[in-house]
Motif scaffolding. Structure first.
Motif, PDB file in Angstrom:
ATOM      1  N   ILE A  18      41.078   2.044   5.333  1.00 13.16           N
ATOM      2  CA  ILE A  18      40.518   0.756   4.925  1.00 13.16           C
ATOM      3  C   ILE A  18      39.112   0.991   4.361  1.00 13.16           C
ATOM      4  O   ILE A  18      38.349   1.807   4.869  1.00 13.16           O
ATOM      5  CB  ILE A  18      40.498  -0.211   6.126  1.00 13.16           C
ATOM      6  N   SER A  19      38.774   0.278   3.293  1.00 13.04           N
ATOM      7  CA  SER A  19      37.456   0.438   2.640  1.00 13.04           C
ATOM      8  C   SER A  19      36.381  -0.339   3.383  1.00 13.04           C
ATOM      9  O   SER A  19      36.650  -1.108   4.290  1.00 13.04           O
ATOM     10  CB  SER A  19      37.546  -0.085   1.196  1.00 13.04           C
ATOM     11  N   GLY A  20      35.147  -0.127   2.948  1.00 14.39           N
ATOM     12  CA  GLY A  20      34.019  -0.876   3.497  1.00 14.39           C
ATOM     13  C   GLY A  20      34.143  -2.360   3.174  1.00 14.39           C
ATOM     14  O   GLY A  20      34.806  -2.740   2.216  1.00 14.39           O
ATOM     15  N   SER A  21      33.480  -3.179   3.975  1.00 16.85           N
ATOM     16  CA  SER A  21      33.619  -4.639   3.871  1.00 16.85           C
ATOM     17  C   SER A  21      32.816  -5.217   2.707  1.00 16.85           C
ATOM     18  O   SER A  21      31.593  -5.063   2.649  1.00 16.85           O
ATOM     19  CB  SER A  21      33.121  -5.298   5.174  1.00 16.85           C
ATOM     20  N   LYS A  22      33.528  -5.916   1.797  1.00 17.25           N
ATOM     21  CA  LYS A  22      32.840  -6.604   0.686  1.00 17.25           C
ATOM     22  C   LYS A  22      31.821  -7.597   1.250  1.00 17.25           C
ATOM     23  O   LYS A  22      30.683  -7.649   0.791  1.00 17.25           O
ATOM     24  CB  LYS A  22      33.860  -7.355  -0.158  1.00 17.25           C
ATOM     25  N   ASN A  23      32.221  -8.349   2.254  1.00 14.99           N
ATOM     26  CA  ASN A  23      31.368  -9.426   2.752  1.00 14.99           C
ATOM     27  C   ASN A  23      30.242  -8.958   3.669  1.00 14.99           C
ATOM     28  O   ASN A  23      29.382  -9.755   4.030  1.00 14.99           O
ATOM     29  CB  ASN A  23      32.220 -10.516   3.422  1.00 14.99           C
ATOM     30  N   ALA A  24      30.281  -7.662   4.015  1.00 15.13           N
ATOM     31  CA  ALA A  24      29.110  -7.056   4.682  1.00 15.13           C
ATOM     32  C   ALA A  24      28.231  -6.399   3.627  1.00 15.13           C
ATOM     33  O   ALA A  24      26.997  -6.470   3.685  1.00 15.13           O
ATOM     34  CB  ALA A  24      29.556  -6.015   5.710  1.00 15.13           C
ATOM     35  N   GLN A 187      28.844 -16.463  13.559  1.00 14.39           N
ATOM     36  CA  GLN A 187      29.008 -15.329  14.489  1.00 14.39           C
ATOM     37  C   GLN A 187      29.896 -14.224  13.891  1.00 14.39           C
ATOM     38  O   GLN A 187      30.352 -13.339  14.601  1.00 14.39           O
ATOM     39  CB  GLN A 187      29.611 -15.831  15.806  1.00 14.39           C
ATOM     40  N   GLU A 188      30.098 -14.290  12.584  1.00 17.11           N
ATOM     41  CA  GLU A 188      30.983 -13.306  11.930  1.00 17.11           C
ATOM     42  C   GLU A 188      30.484 -11.877  12.117  1.00 17.11           C
ATOM     43  O   GLU A 188      29.261 -11.643  12.179  1.00 17.11           O
ATOM     44  CB  GLU A 188      31.061 -13.619  10.436  1.00 17.11           C
ATOM     45  N   PRO A 189      31.367 -10.889  12.165  1.00 19.87           N
ATOM     46  CA  PRO A 189      30.943  -9.475  12.264  1.00 19.87           C
ATOM     47  C   PRO A 189      29.995  -9.049  11.146  1.00 19.87           C
ATOM     48  O   PRO A 189      29.136  -8.199  11.326  1.00 19.87           O
ATOM     49  CB  PRO A 189      32.263  -8.712  12.176  1.00 19.87           C
ATOM     50  N   GLU A 190      30.112  -9.688   9.990  1.00 16.18           N
ATOM     51  CA  GLU A 190      29.253  -9.326   8.851  1.00 16.18           C
ATOM     52  C   GLU A 190      27.797  -9.747   9.115  1.00 16.18           C
ATOM     53  O   GLU A 190      26.862  -9.143   8.596  1.00 16.18           O
ATOM     54  CB  GLU A 190      29.780  -9.974   7.569  1.00 16.18           C
ATOM     55  N   ARG A 232      37.528  -6.152   7.504  1.00 18.76           N
ATOM     56  CA  ARG A 232      38.542  -6.693   8.414  1.00 18.76           C
ATOM     57  C   ARG A 232      39.602  -7.515   7.666  1.00 18.76           C
ATOM     58  O   ARG A 232      40.755  -7.596   8.085  1.00 18.76           O
ATOM     59  CB  ARG A 232      37.894  -7.547   9.514  1.00 18.76           C
ATOM     60  N   ILE A 233      39.225  -8.105   6.530  1.00 18.62           N
ATOM     61  CA  ILE A 233      40.193  -8.935   5.794  1.00 18.62           C
ATOM     62  C   ILE A 233      41.138  -8.040   4.992  1.00 18.62           C
ATOM     63  O   ILE A 233      42.344  -8.295   4.894  1.00 18.62           O
ATOM     64  CB  ILE A 233      39.483  -9.954   4.877  1.00 18.62           C
ATOM     65  N   ASN A 253      40.108   3.779   9.841  1.00 22.29           N
ATOM     66  CA  ASN A 253      38.775   3.271   9.512  1.00 22.29           C
ATOM     67  C   ASN A 253      38.735   1.751   9.636  1.00 22.29           C
ATOM     68  O   ASN A 253      38.395   1.036   8.697  1.00 22.29           O
ATOM     69  CB  ASN A 253      38.365   3.690   8.078  1.00 22.29           C
ATOM     70  N   VAL A 254      39.163   1.267  10.837  1.00 21.23           N
ATOM     71  CA  VAL A 254      39.040  -0.172  11.116  1.00 21.23           C
ATOM     72  C   VAL A 254      38.308  -0.337  12.435  1.00 21.23           C
ATOM     73  O   VAL A 254      38.147   0.618  13.193  1.00 21.23           O
ATOM     74  CB  VAL A 254      40.416  -0.873  11.221  1.00 21.23           C
ATOM     75  N   ILE A 255      37.795  -1.558  12.692  1.00 18.69           N
ATOM     76  CA  ILE A 255      37.205  -1.913  13.989  1.00 18.69           C
ATOM     77  C   ILE A 255      38.112  -2.978  14.600  1.00 18.69           C
ATOM     78  O   ILE A 255      38.040  -4.159  14.215  1.00 18.69           O
ATOM     79  CB  ILE A 255      35.759  -2.425  13.843  1.00 18.69           C
ATOM     80  N   PRO A 256      39.039  -2.576  15.499  1.00 23.28           N
ATOM     81  CA  PRO A 256      40.056  -3.523  15.999  1.00 23.28           C
ATOM     82  C   PRO A 256      39.488  -4.840  16.517  1.00 23.28           C
ATOM     83  O   PRO A 256      40.057  -5.893  16.232  1.00 23.28           O
ATOM     84  CB  PRO A 256      40.769  -2.721  17.097  1.00 23.28           C
ATOM     85  N   ASN A 257      38.340  -4.809  17.194  1.00 19.86           N
ATOM     86  CA  ASN A 257      37.928  -6.089  17.784  1.00 19.86           C
ATOM     87  C   ASN A 257      37.396  -7.076  16.736  1.00 19.86           C
ATOM     88  O   ASN A 257      37.235  -8.253  17.005  1.00 19.86           O
ATOM     89  CB  ASN A 257      36.969  -5.900  18.959  1.00 19.86           C
ATOM     90  N   HIS A 258      37.198  -6.596  15.490  1.00 19.76           N
ATOM     91  CA  HIS A 258      36.875  -7.547  14.406  1.00 19.76           C
ATOM     92  C   HIS A 258      38.129  -8.307  13.987  1.00 19.76           C
ATOM     93  O   HIS A 258      38.047  -9.275  13.223  1.00 19.76           O
ATOM     94  CB  HIS A 258      36.319  -6.809  13.186  1.00 19.76           C
ATOM     95  N   LEU A 259      39.290  -7.812  14.425  1.00 23.96           N
ATOM     96  CA  LEU A 259      40.561  -8.397  13.989  1.00 23.96           C
ATOM     97  C   LEU A 259      41.281  -9.122  15.129  1.00 23.96           C
ATOM     98  O   LEU A 259      42.456  -9.469  14.990  1.00 23.96           O
ATOM     99  CB  LEU A 259      41.467  -7.281  13.435  1.00 23.96           C
ATOM    100  N   SER A 260      40.581  -9.380  16.226  1.00 19.54           N
ATOM    101  CA  SER A 260      41.232  -9.971  17.412  1.00 19.54           C
ATOM    102  C   SER A 260      42.046 -11.223  17.075  1.00 19.54           C
ATOM    103  O   SER A 260      43.224 -11.305  17.448  1.00 19.54           O
ATOM    104  CB  SER A 260      40.197 -10.291  18.489  1.00 19.54           C
ATOM    105  N   PRO A 261      41.497 -12.214  16.323  1.00 20.47           N
ATOM    106  CA  PRO A 261      42.302 -13.421  16.050  1.00 20.47           C
ATOM    107  C   PRO A 261      43.543 -13.124  15.205  1.00 20.47           C
ATOM    108  O   PRO A 261      44.598 -13.718  15.396  1.00 20.47           O
ATOM    109  CB  PRO A 261      41.338 -14.346  15.306  1.00 20.47           C
ATOM    110  N   VAL A 262      43.429 -12.136  14.303  1.00 21.66           N
ATOM    111  CA  VAL A 262      44.572 -11.790  13.433  1.00 21.66           C
ATOM    112  C   VAL A 262      45.626 -11.037  14.244  1.00 21.66           C
ATOM    113  O   VAL A 262      46.828 -11.329  14.154  1.00 21.66           O
ATOM    114  CB  VAL A 262      44.100 -10.938  12.230  1.00 21.66           C
ATOM    115  N   ILE A 263      45.183 -10.116  15.090  1.00 21.14           N
ATOM    116  CA  ILE A 263      46.117  -9.363  15.947  1.00 21.14           C
ATOM    117  C   ILE A 263      46.853 -10.331  16.872  1.00 21.14           C
ATOM    118  O   ILE A 263      48.080 -10.273  17.023  1.00 21.14           O
ATOM    119  CB  ILE A 263      45.358  -8.287  16.751  1.00 21.14           C
TER     120      ILE A 263
END
Ligand code: EPZ
Length: 417
Positions: A18-24, A187-190, A232-233, A253-263
């Motif tokens: 996974i690539s780096g976050s656009k929104n970060a 409170q977003e991860p970004e 994360r998106i 290359n992901v951070i699972p807890n950024h995806l908790s609601p999706v998981i």
């Protein structure tokens, strides 16, 4: 202009990074205006949005060079404060230069952000906060001029936990006299990633990731090297691609807890997901059942995953309801999915999806970034061939989108229209 030609692709399998976050990346590129000297930013996705943001910094006089996914930015000699219309009107994220330019130069002129397909995208919360910090705001001829001889810390409470407003206020506050408090902050991860970058540069920001953030102003900032968080998106998008094709994939290359609601939501549908350190494994080898989705500010279900979920729910067993509480017009993908045989009725901010046994390939149009991704993912499982036009929307936010899908076994071709 290019389009994707996508054929029914069978079960996706394999692994991708996974690539780096656009929104970060966008707020952190803007924040590099605050430090005097060489800032090095790593894991930056190569996208038209990040390139545009760098072009805006160059207009201010910053020196910006890129080497694949690393940016070298030096803002020592800023000599302009106007972001030209032809650049700043192209991406909403351009508004994020206001906070750092106010803090650094005391003035900035930027075009009023154009609306975009998903909604009017006002910036009133940003401007109200800048005014509370002592800035003067003038609008006219499609531009906004914001200036302040002495930016002062303020106690700000956001009417809505706006991501961009929280980021802009944080960046302005590091240059303000005194302390700034942001109540009802996003409170977003970004937000946390931006605060981590600023604190590594010497800022004193506390509480990022909660709804109360404190920023102690006028701390000297020095340039630093920083690597942005994974997207994360993008990760969620490929998780849905695995789910909709009954596949089995691994995301690195992901951070699972950024995806908790999706998981949580995909697990509710019957997708098997396991996460370890920076890897997520997804297996969807059994029929999926429906579930309702309501988009909320983080840590609720992310609005940027709503279109992807609508594609998936279109082929899940049962009837689902999606409520889009963040944007007023974020269902443009619905009629395009109906063209592919989906059964979807929208009414205001709600959509009712009756799952169908299968979709059928069609010619459809990407109306915005996430809608385009959602249509491409739907085409992977649709019987026959689909053509997705206006894919420039998709390439704004997904690095190597077609190449990553091909690596997982997707039948996707990018061709000139
Ligand atoms: C960020 O946009 C993201 N973009 C969006 O991602 C994301 O959908 C959004 O946050 C919500 O999570 C970037 O980070 C570059 P907001 P932003 O301010 O900051 C209203 C994508 O697909 N609002 O949290 O613009 C606004 O109209 C993009 O990657 C005001 O009313 O989002 C919206 O209804 C799309 N006044 C809601 O708040 C304001 O001053 C959320 O907006 C600001 C916002």
């Amino acid at each position: 202009m290019f389009k994707y030609i996508i054929e029914q692709s069978g079960h996706l399998s394999g692994e991708i990074d996974i690539s780096g976050s656009k929104n970060a990346a966008l707020p952190i590129i803007a924040a590099s205006l605050l430090a005097d000297g060489d800032v090095v930013l790593k894991n930056i996705p190569c996208l038209s949005d990040t390139t545009l943001m760098c072009d805006i910094l160059k207009c201010f006089g910053a020196k910006v060079t890129a080497e694949k996914n690393t940016l070298y930015i030096n803002s020592s000699n800023l000599k302009n404060y106007i972001a030209p219309y032809d650049l700043s009107s192209k991406i909403r994220g351009s508004f994020l230069v206001m906070g750092p330019m106010l803090a650094r130069c005391g003035k900035v002129r930027i075009s009023l952000p154009g609306g975009c397909p998903i909604g009017t995208r006002p910036v009133d919360l940003h401007l109200k906060a800048f005014a509370q910090m002592g800035a003067e705001i003038l609008t006219g001829h499609g531009y906004i001029d914001v200036s302040s001889k002495k930016l002062t810390g303020a106690k700000i409470h956001l009417d809505f936990p706006s991501v961009g407003a929280t980021e802009n206020i944080m960046m302005a506050a590091v240059g303000a006299n005194g302390t700034t408090y942001i109540g009802n902050a996003s409170q977003e991860p970004e937000i946390v990633d931006l605060a981590n970058f600023l604190n590594k540069s010497g800022a004193k920001i506390y509480g990022a990731g909660t709804d109360e953030i404190k920023i102690v102003g006028r701390t000297p900032l020095s340039p630093c090297e920083y690597s942005v968080i994974p997207d994360r998106i993008e990760a969620g998008t490929f998780m849905v691609a695995a789910a909709i094709t009954g596949g089995k994939i691994t995301l690195n290359n992901v951070i699972p807890n950024h995806l908790s609601p999706v998981i949580a939501k995909l697990t509710e549908l019957g997708v098997k997901i396991s996460a370890k350190n920076t890897t997520i494994n997804i297996t969807a080898n059994s029929p999926l059942h429906c579930a309702d989705v309501k988009t909320m500010p983080h840590p609720g279900f992310p609005t940027d995953m709503q279109a992807l979920m609508m594609s998936l729910l279109s082929v899940c067993d049962g009837t689902s309801v999606i409520c889009e509480t963040i944007f007023e017009n974020r269902f443009m993908h619905a009629p395009e999915l109906v063209r592919m045989g989906a059964s979807i009725k929208t009414d205001g901010r709600c959509a009712i999806i009756n799952g169908r046994p299968y979709l059928t390939g069609a010619c459809v149009k990407a109306t915005d970034l996430r809608a385009g991704a959602a249509l491409s993912i739907a085409a992977l499982c649709a019987k026959g061939k689909s053509e997705i036009s206006d894919i420039y929307h998709i390439e704004r936010g997904y690095e190597l989108f077609d190449e990553k899908l091909i690596k997982l076994g997707a039948k996707i071709l990018k061709v000139k229209r």
